[in-house]
Design a protein around this motif. Sequence first.
Motif, PDB file in Angstrom:
ATOM      1  N   CYS A   1       0.844  -1.129   0.057  1.00 30.52           N
ATOM      2  CA  CYS A   1      -0.031  -0.128   0.016  1.00 30.52           C
ATOM      3  C   CYS A   1       0.858   1.268   0.666  1.00 30.52           C
TER       4      CYS A   1
ATOM      5  N   LEU B   1       0.129   4.012   1.265  1.00 25.67           N
ATOM      6  CA  LEU B   1      -0.331   5.498   2.753  1.00 25.67           C
ATOM      7  C   LEU B   1      -0.010   4.364   3.983  1.00 25.67           C
TER       8      LEU B   1
ATOM      9  N   GLY C   1      -4.675  -3.571   1.549  1.00 27.37           N
ATOM     10  CA  GLY C   1      -3.975  -3.303   0.305  1.00 27.37           C
ATOM     11  C   GLY C   1      -4.543  -1.729  -0.633  1.00 27.37           C
TER      12      GLY C   1
ATOM     13  N   ASN D   1      -8.522   3.600  -2.325  1.00 26.31           N
ATOM     14  CA  ASN D   1      -7.868   4.487  -1.581  1.00 26.31           C
ATOM     15  C   ASN D   1      -7.483   5.568  -2.083  1.00 26.31           C
TER      16      ASN D   1
ATOM     17  N   CYS E   1      -2.835   4.620   7.029  1.00 27.32           N
ATOM     18  CA  CYS E   1      -3.739   4.856   7.712  1.00 27.32           C
ATOM     19  C   CYS E   1      -3.703   4.425   9.083  1.00 27.32           C
TER      20      CYS E   1
ATOM     21  N   CYS F   1      -5.511   1.726   9.912  1.00 23.34           N
ATOM     22  CA  CYS F   1      -5.878   0.469   8.920  1.00 23.34           C
ATOM     23  C   CYS F   1      -5.986  -0.689  10.474  1.00 23.34           C
TER      24      CYS F   1
HETATM   25  S1  SF4 Z   1      -6.557   1.489   5.622  1.00 24.06           S
HETATM   26 FE1  SF4 Z   1      -6.566   1.362   3.358  1.00 24.06          FE
HETATM   27  S2  SF4 Z   1      -5.045   2.873   2.034  1.00 24.06           S
HETATM   28 FE2  SF4 Z   1      -5.514   3.441   4.209  1.00 24.06          FE
HETATM   29  S3  SF4 Z   1      -3.021   2.139   4.888  1.00 24.06           S
HETATM   30 FE3  SF4 Z   1      -4.438   0.332   4.981  1.00 24.06          FE
HETATM   31  S4  SF4 Z   1      -4.664  -0.952   3.517  1.00 24.06           S
HETATM   32 FE4  SF4 Z   1      -3.732   1.021   3.103  1.00 24.06          FE
END
Ligand code: SF4
Length: 246
Positions: A31, A33, A91, A119, A35, A38
């Motif tokens: 991924c 990002l 991811g 995302n 978050c 997550c």
């Molecule tokens: S919530 Fe989605 S975009 Fe954010 S770190 Fe996790 S997998 Fe990646």
Amino acid sequence: MKTHLVEIFSSVQGEGPYVGIRQIFVRFAGCNLHCAYCDTDYKFYPSFRVEDEPGTGIFSHRANPVDVETTVEIIKSFNIGKNHSISLTGGEPLLQTGFINRLIGLLKDTGLKFYLETNGTLPDELSGLISQIDIISMDIKLPSAAGNREMWDIHREFLRIASRKKVFVKVVVTGETSESEIIKVCEIIKSVHSMVPLVIQPVSAHRGYTGKSPSLAKLMKMQELALDFVPDVRVIPQTHKILGLM
Ligand code: SF4
């Protein structure tokens, strides 16, 4: 062509307006990002798992990286005729557009739809794949909840491309989410196509997450506020967690 997967399984979609439909989920590793809320394991492992019987929690393991032909073979080993679509998830699946393009090409004859869970931060990558995708579940990341920097312009550009297909926007909200963030999301939707549905998803508590959940009153207020800007605003939690499904 090879990629790293985390898992392939058959389950019901647990989020957004397509909640409850049967899907085969292909989860890609990696991924772009990080978050704060997550709850997904998207790490690179030497193997990925395939659930033997849906809902049993019993898995077989296959070696990573995996080629497209083997992935197609695994997907076809599920009762694919019973599924609405294939969910390409992570991811961030858009980090693997070459693999996905080839995968979809080899699965076209199944008649299944392709549902992208993303995302919403890689517009160039989406451009190269959009013609192959049927439905897009696109996040807009709120800095208060995700802890990432503001990415409003990137999200707007992404939604502009995604709006060529069926798309809905999902925002994960917490007790810290501000009215100005909800208004910003609505302005982005309105600037592209006001009929794009907005899903307000309260953050799910899970191990390791220390943020605050939004109160019910706050959720209702956020929906009322958003309805001043766009007509289709739904509050939908992660239902697969309620059922204890993957
Ligand atoms: S919530 Fe989605 S975009 Fe954010 S770190 Fe996790 S997998 Fe990646």
